[in-house]
Each structure stands twice: as C-alpha cells, then as structure tokens.
Design an enzyme around this catalytic site. Structure first.
Site, short mmCIF file in Angstrom:
data_model
loop_
_atom_site.label_atom_id
_atom_site.label_comp_id
_atom_site.label_asym_id
_atom_site.label_seq_id
_atom_site.Cartn_x
_atom_site.Cartn_y
_atom_site.Cartn_z
N HIS A 191 0.81 -1.22 0.00
CA HIS A 191 0.00 0.00 0.00
C HIS A 191 0.84 1.27 0.00
O HIS A 191 0.42 2.28 -0.60
CB HIS A 191 -0.96 -0.03 1.19
N ASP A 206 -15.96 1.17 -4.79
CA ASP A 206 -15.79 -0.28 -4.66
C ASP A 206 -17.13 -0.95 -4.93
O ASP A 206 -18.17 -0.51 -4.43
CB ASP A 206 -15.30 -0.64 -3.26
N ASP A 247 -19.72 -0.22 -9.95
CA ASP A 247 -18.68 -0.73 -10.83
C ASP A 247 -17.75 0.40 -11.23
O ASP A 247 -18.20 1.49 -11.62
CB ASP A 247 -19.32 -1.37 -12.07
N ASP A 304 -6.77 0.39 -7.61
CA ASP A 304 -6.38 -0.75 -6.77
C ASP A 304 -7.43 -1.85 -6.94
O ASP A 304 -8.17 -2.18 -6.02
CB ASP A 304 -6.28 -0.31 -5.30
#
Length: 525
Positions: free
Chosen positions: A280, A324, A358, A376
């Site tokens: 990260h 997310d 999405d 990510d």
C-alpha cells in the site's frame, strides 16, 4: 349419458390437476437453473478461473440433461412414480452437494472431478423431469397445449430462479444454505404430487415414508451445513478463519495467525498485516509525492480501507472518493473491529465518500476531475476485469485528471505474469501517458508491480523517473518506503523489457491482457 354438470366438474378437475403438474414444472425449472448457477459458483470458488468453471459446469449439466431426456424414453409405465423418485434423488443430491464438495476438498486435489461428477448426476436427473411431466400431462391436455404450456412454465421458473440466485439466494444464503433450500424445493414438488395424485401412485405409503425421511434429513442439513463447509474451507487456508461471508459479488474470508490477519477474496490473497505496507505504501506515496496539488483524489477499488489510510496521511487531501463494487466489503472496513484497527478507521473519515458501483461505470458516467486517480482493482482474471485494464478505460481516466494530475494502477506480478505487466504499461502509453513501472517484493504475495502515469505532454518518461527517485518521503509516516526503497523499486533485471515489442495493448474488443495473464506462471505462485 353424463350430464353437462358432471362434464364441467370433470373438466375443472382435469384442469386443476394439469395446473398442479405445471406448477411442479415451474418449481423444478426454478430449482434447475439455481442448481446450475450454484454448482458453477462453487466450482469457481474452489477451483478458480470463473469463466472456465462456469463454461464447464453449465456445459456438462446441459449435456447430462440431454442424456437424461433420452433415457426417459425407457420408462413405459408408472411415470408419476418415476417422477417422484427423480425428485427424491434431486432433493438428496442438491441438499448435500455443496457440503460434500467442501468436505472432500479438504482431502483430495481432485475436487474438480467431484464437482463435475455431481453436476452430471444432477443434470441427468433434471433431464428426466420435463419428458416425464409432459407425458403425464398428456392425459389432461391436448398435445399442442401440453408441450407449449409445460415448456412455458419451465422457462418462467428459470427466470425466477435466475433472479432469486443473483439478488437473494447467493447474497443472503450463500453456498452454505442455498443447496439445502433447493433440496427443500424438490420436496415441495413431491408433496404436491402426494397430495393431488395419491390414486395414481403405485406405492404412495412408501413414498410418504421416504418423503418424511428426506424432510428430516433436510432439517438436519440446515443444522450441520455451516460446520461441515467451514471444516472444508479451513483446510483451504493455513490459518484460523475468523470471518467469512458470501456476498452477491464474492467470497470474503479473513484468517488469523498470532497477531496478523489475512484477507482473501474468492480464495486470492488481498493483503496480510504481516507485510501489507510493502504493497500500500508503494501504491500511494510515489504518486502522492509526485503531484503538487492533492485536493481531490479518486480511489478505484481498495474497499478494505488500507489504501485510503495512506492517502489520508496528506493533510491537504480535502476529498477522497472511494469506488468499490461490493457494499459488504466497505461495510466490513467501516464497522468490523479487525479492519478498523488495520485501516485506522479511514472509511469513517469525513473526507471520504464511498460509492458502491462498478469502477468502469463510475468513471464512464462521472463528470468530476481529480488530482490523482489510484487504481487498486483485482487482477485481470476475467473479461469484466480486463475492461478495467483496457485502452478505453485508461483514456477515460486521462479525461478525469486535472491538468497536472497523475494516475497509478496495481499491475499484477512482473515475475509470475510479465506479459500482463508489460501489457498494462503499453496500454497506458497508448492512452497518452508517460509511464514508470516499478516493483517490490512482498513476502505474502511475491514480487508485485505498479505502473504510474502522467500525461505525455506534461512530462516525458525519463523526467518522471528522475523526479520519483528524488522523492525523500520524509514528511510522511511510513513503515517501509523511503528514497532508497524507491530507487530500488524502479530497477528491473534483464529479460523483462526486451520482450515489450511483441506485446499488444489491451482493448475492449480483443482482451489481450486476459490471454497474457492466463499464460503466466501462476502455478508457482
């Protein structure tokens, strides 16, 4: 000569019995499609490669249904009895299919053969249902109505089953209880037959006893399903499972060893607290250190909150939008004590806005501009994920950057999948970015890579490398990253970039990255 009243009564009775049979077809059609989806999802979870597993399981079941349909012609009498026996068999197999597959996965490496065998057996029995019902129903309806109405109810049931699987069964019952419910649905069909057609059965008392036995077995299955499945799952992971959840989108598992935690999604490692800073910090701080303005940041993925934790270390960040897909993941990161301890409550920070959508659709529909976009997302293991590494996607990302903005994306492993790594780099360059690839060794994940990009007109690639290797990271609290680490990460050994000329960029139409990713040496991973 029968009176009209008697004729009407008989006609009404026949219609009622025919409707009962078609209700059975509706229920079996619903159960059949859910069973296919459940086994395909189970195979994807236990074996990986969802496209391959869905293709194999659905194809095997359809083929077996054809065999069952052909075999049904051998039945010449007692058709209703044979239908009841078929439903009993389906009830038993459906109820215990997932439990058996999870349990056996703890003791054999040939889990795929077991799942495929169960799929074939269930498919064969499903194939018996429609021919038997059609032949039984011919006593109540003429041929043209019989065939069309039976198929109609079967298709309607399949529609309902598909919707239930996606929106209710998988998110709320998961792979633990959905098969048990399917077994109960088959028993419901048998109960209708026993209630309305006892006079047409050769052995009604035996069937009632069998029905009672399977009903008891189904109730017991509800009680033992979770511990049996957890037993099988525990053997899949080295450490103790402390949390598991099947969401609408994925299987989330958290394990613990001593004071460290591991997050797995669909069986793939997402992070370990043992060394997650090695992932990260390189993901976030090179990009954040490069740009001068850090007011508005977009994070695509990272629902666990760890990347957000690093981003929020910069006091000049005013707005962080985290996108997310799975609301269960972001809720876990917000409310679960384990995750709050790891991500330091990052998703509860007032500067953070969480959007459960999405990533491709979000970036396509958004009208906002950002100083930095951090990607990510999971590896490009499927067609849908491949879109998030495509030329069209990176062009949309470029349009959402402010004039001096920059982006970075996790780029899978340059060691295990060098072609996919190079494909991401080349695709970003085709989208108008100057790129800098870099890598780091993460003990729990292996060698991992990222690609950072700025607009080509803003900075050439050589200047990008010089500026990044000059960063000190002195003003940011890190556990791993410093200037020496940054200098080390931008250097690669021989043999990687020599093959870049033969790599094709990834587009929405050819999905080259999917091919490169599958050619990787993941069996060594």
């Amino acid at each position: 000569m029968p009176t009209p009243a008697i004729d009407n009564h008989e006609t009404s009775r026949l219609r009622r019995l025919s409707f009962v049979l078609k209700s059975c077809v509706f229920a079996t059609g619903c159960a059949a499609i859910v069973t296919e989806y459940t086994l395909a999802t189970l195979a994807s979870y236990l074996l990986g490669d969802s496209i391959l597993q869905w293709s194999i399981v659905i194809s095997l079941m359809l083929f077996s249904m054809g065999l069952g349909s052909r075999y049904s012609r051998k039945f010449e009498s007692q058709l209703l009895d044979r239908f009841v026996l078929t439903e009993f068999g389906l009830s038993f197999l459906c109820t215990f299919s997932a439990m058996f597959c999870f349990w056996i996965s703890a003791y054999t490496i040939h889990t795929g053969l077991v799942i495929y065998g169960v799929a074939c057996m269930i498919g064969f029995m499903i194939g018996l249902e429609i021919p038997l019902i059609t032949r039984i129903n011919q006593a109540y309806e003429p041929l043209r109505e019989n065939i069309s109405s039976v198929m109609e109810f079967d298709y309607y049931g399949a529609l309902l089953g598909g919707a239930l699987f996606a929106f209710v069964l998988l998110p709320f019952l998961g792979l633990t209880y959905t098969p048990v419910l399917l077994g109960g649905l088959n028993l419901l069909v048998v109960s209708l037959v026993l209630w309305y057609f006892p006079d047409r059965l050769a052995r009604p008392r035996i069937f009632k006893a069998q029905f009672a036995g399977l009903l008891v077995a189904s109730v017991l299955a509800f009680a033992v399903a979770k511990p049996i499945i957890l037993h099988g799952e525990q053997h899949k992971y080295k450490d103790k499972i402390v949390y598991e959840e099947q969401t609408r989108y994925q299987k989330i598992v958290v394990t613990q060893w001593k004071d460290d935690y591991w997050l797995f999604i669909n069986g793939s490692t997402q992070f370990s607290t043992y060394d997650e800073e090695r992932y990260h910090e390189p993901l976030v701080h090179p990009l954040m250190g490069l740009i001068e303005e850090r007011k508005d940041i977009l994070l695509l993925g990272g629902g666990d909150g760890l990347a957000a934790r690093e981003i929020l270390k910069y006091p000049d960040v005013k707005n962080l939008t985290l996108v997310d897909l799975d609301p269960a993941m972001t809720q876990l990161a917000r409310k679960n004590d384990i995750f709050i301890g790891i991500n330091q409550g990052s998703l509860n920070d007032p500067r953070v806005r969480v959007v459960n959508q999405d990533a491709y659709q979000f970036i396509n529909n958004s009208g906002d501009l950002y100083d930095a976009i951090i990607v990510d997302l999971p590896d490009p293991k499927s067609v849908s994920l491949s879109l998030l590494y495509s030329l069209g996607f990176y062009k949309m990302v470029e349009k959402h950057l402010k004039p001096f903005g920059a982006m970075v994306t996790q780029s899978t492993s340059p060691l295990y999948s060098p072609e996919a790594f190079l494909c991401i780099k080349k695709t970003m360059e085709f989208a108008g970015f100057s790129t800098l690839p870099y890598q780091n060794s993460i003990p729990s994940m292996g060698q991992w890579g990222w690609v950072l990009g700025v607009r080509q007109k803003a900075m050439p690639a050589q200047r990008l490398k010089q500026d990044l290797t000059a960063l000190e990271f002195a003003d940011i609290e890190t556990r791993f990253l410093n200037r020496d680490a940054m200098i080390s990460m931008v250097h690669f050994g021989k043999g990687l970039f020599e093959k870049e000329d033969i790599i094709e960029p990834n587009t929405q139409f050819d999905h080259n990255i999917l091919k490169y990713y599958r050619q990787g040496s993941w069996d060594l991973y």
